[in-house]
Write a protein that holds these residues in place. Structure first.
Motif, PDB file in Angstrom:
ATOM      1  N   VAL A   1       0.895  -1.777   0.041  1.00  0.00           N
ATOM      2  CA  VAL A   1      -0.098  -0.124   0.224  1.00  0.00           C
ATOM      3  C   VAL A   1       0.776   1.189  -0.217  1.00  0.00           C
ATOM      4  N   PRO A   2       1.991   1.594   0.660  1.00  0.00           N
ATOM      5  CA  PRO A   2       2.437   3.014   1.246  1.00  0.00           C
ATOM      6  C   PRO A   2       3.460   3.080  -0.889  1.00  0.00           C
ATOM      7  N   MET A   3       3.061   1.956  -1.370  1.00  0.00           N
ATOM      8  CA  MET A   3       3.997   2.012  -2.781  1.00  0.00           C
ATOM      9  C   MET A   3       2.661   2.558  -3.992  1.00  0.00           C
ATOM     10  N   VAL A   4       1.377   1.800  -3.624  1.00  0.00           N
ATOM     11  CA  VAL A   4       0.506   2.277  -4.322  1.00  0.00           C
ATOM     12  C   VAL A   4       0.305   3.667  -3.760  1.00  0.00           C
TER      13      VAL A   4
ATOM     14  N   ASP B   1       1.012   7.191  -3.560  1.00  0.00           N
ATOM     15  CA  ASP B   1       1.528   7.801  -3.922  1.00  0.00           C
ATOM     16  C   ASP B   1       0.880   7.913  -5.406  1.00  0.00           C
ATOM     17  N   VAL B   2       0.441   7.311  -6.631  1.00  0.00           N
ATOM     18  CA  VAL B   2       0.151   6.883  -7.497  1.00  0.00           C
ATOM     19  C   VAL B   2      -1.248   7.638  -8.144  1.00  0.00           C
ATOM     20  N   SER B   3      -0.757   8.914  -9.295  1.00  0.00           N
ATOM     21  CA  SER B   3      -2.293   9.665  -9.336  1.00  0.00           C
ATOM     22  C   SER B   3      -3.306   9.070 -10.725  1.00  0.00           C
ATOM     23  N   PHE B   4      -2.603   8.002 -11.232  1.00  0.00           N
ATOM     24  CA  PHE B   4      -3.477   7.070 -12.270  1.00  0.00           C
ATOM     25  C   PHE B   4      -5.025   6.659 -11.424  1.00  0.00           C
ATOM     26  N   ALA B   5      -6.259   6.974 -12.080  1.00  0.00           N
ATOM     27  CA  ALA B   5      -7.465   7.057 -11.803  1.00  0.00           C
ATOM     28  C   ALA B   5      -8.066   6.662 -13.000  1.00  0.00           C
ATOM     29  N   PRO B   6      -8.078   5.325 -12.972  1.00  0.00           N
ATOM     30  CA  PRO B   6      -8.877   4.909 -14.279  1.00  0.00           C
ATOM     31  C   PRO B   6     -10.324   4.766 -13.818  1.00  0.00           C
ATOM     32  N   PHE B   7     -11.688   4.811 -14.680  1.00  0.00           N
ATOM     33  CA  PHE B   7     -12.950   5.406 -14.411  1.00  0.00           C
ATOM     34  C   PHE B   7     -12.917   6.414 -13.961  1.00  0.00           C
ATOM     35  N   ASN B   8     -11.949   6.740 -12.803  1.00  0.00           N
ATOM     36  CA  ASN B   8     -12.719   8.118 -11.623  1.00  0.00           C
ATOM     37  C   ASN B   8     -12.697   7.783 -10.168  1.00  0.00           C
ATOM     38  N   VAL B   9     -11.612   6.488 -10.538  1.00  0.00           N
ATOM     39  CA  VAL B   9     -11.551   5.449  -8.945  1.00  0.00           C
ATOM     40  C   VAL B   9     -10.345   5.425  -8.146  1.00  0.00           C
TER      41      VAL B   9
ATOM     42  N   PHE C   1      -6.369   4.678  -7.723  1.00  0.00           N
ATOM     43  CA  PHE C   1      -5.275   3.637  -7.701  1.00  0.00           C
ATOM     44  C   PHE C   1      -5.410   3.353  -6.082  1.00  0.00           C
ATOM     45  N   PRO C   2      -5.079   3.949  -5.327  1.00  0.00           N
ATOM     46  CA  PRO C   2      -5.457   2.468  -3.902  1.00  0.00           C
ATOM     47  C   PRO C   2      -6.406   2.187  -3.858  1.00  0.00           C
ATOM     48  N   MET C   3      -7.379   2.906  -3.752  1.00  0.00           N
ATOM     49  CA  MET C   3      -8.842   2.207  -3.878  1.00  0.00           C
ATOM     50  C   MET C   3      -9.048   1.381  -5.051  1.00  0.00           C
ATOM     51  N   LEU C   4      -8.683   0.962  -5.899  1.00  0.00           N
ATOM     52  CA  LEU C   4      -8.485   0.173  -7.168  1.00  0.00           C
ATOM     53  C   LEU C   4      -7.840  -0.537  -7.153  1.00  0.00           C
TER      54      LEU C   4
END
Length: 101
Positions: free
Chosen positions: A33-36, A38-46, A48-51
């Motif tokens: 989780v600490p690695m993901v 800070d990812v700003s990618f948001a597929p389908f406006n979700v 990324f950490p939630m995805l």
């Protein structure tokens, strides 16, 4: 050897090494989780950490299902039946004392 005979063998410690697969969901859900985060990618406006967490639930289900199937194949069912039989309280018949009612 038939499949019934293969299942009735008591499992050995070495035959349960596949249970280490159960560490993978923990690593996915907690350690990565600490690695993901800070990812700003948001597929389908979700976000990324939630995805990532939702995909982790699916991955966890797959790993637990796989371990369950491998347990059944290695004969854990027989071990479980023996354990349940040894921990069941003795059932007494209502007429065991000789009372004829």
């Amino acid at each position: 050897m038939t499949s019934a005979q293969r299942r009735e063998r008591p499992p050995t410690a070495g035959s349960r090494a596949y249970r280490w697969l159960l560490v993978l969901p923990f690593i996915w859900q907690v350690a990565l989780v600490p690695m993901v985060n800070d990812v700003s990618f948001a597929p389908f406006n979700v976000p990324f950490p939630m995805l990532w967490q939702m995909l982790g639930v699916i991955a966890t289900t797959a790993v637990v299902g796989l371990v369950f199937r491998l347990d059944r194949r290695s004969g854990v069912d027989a071990e479980e039946r023996e354990f349940i039989a040894s921990t069941q309280p003795a059932v007494r018949s209502p007429h065991a004392d000789g009372d004829a009612s």
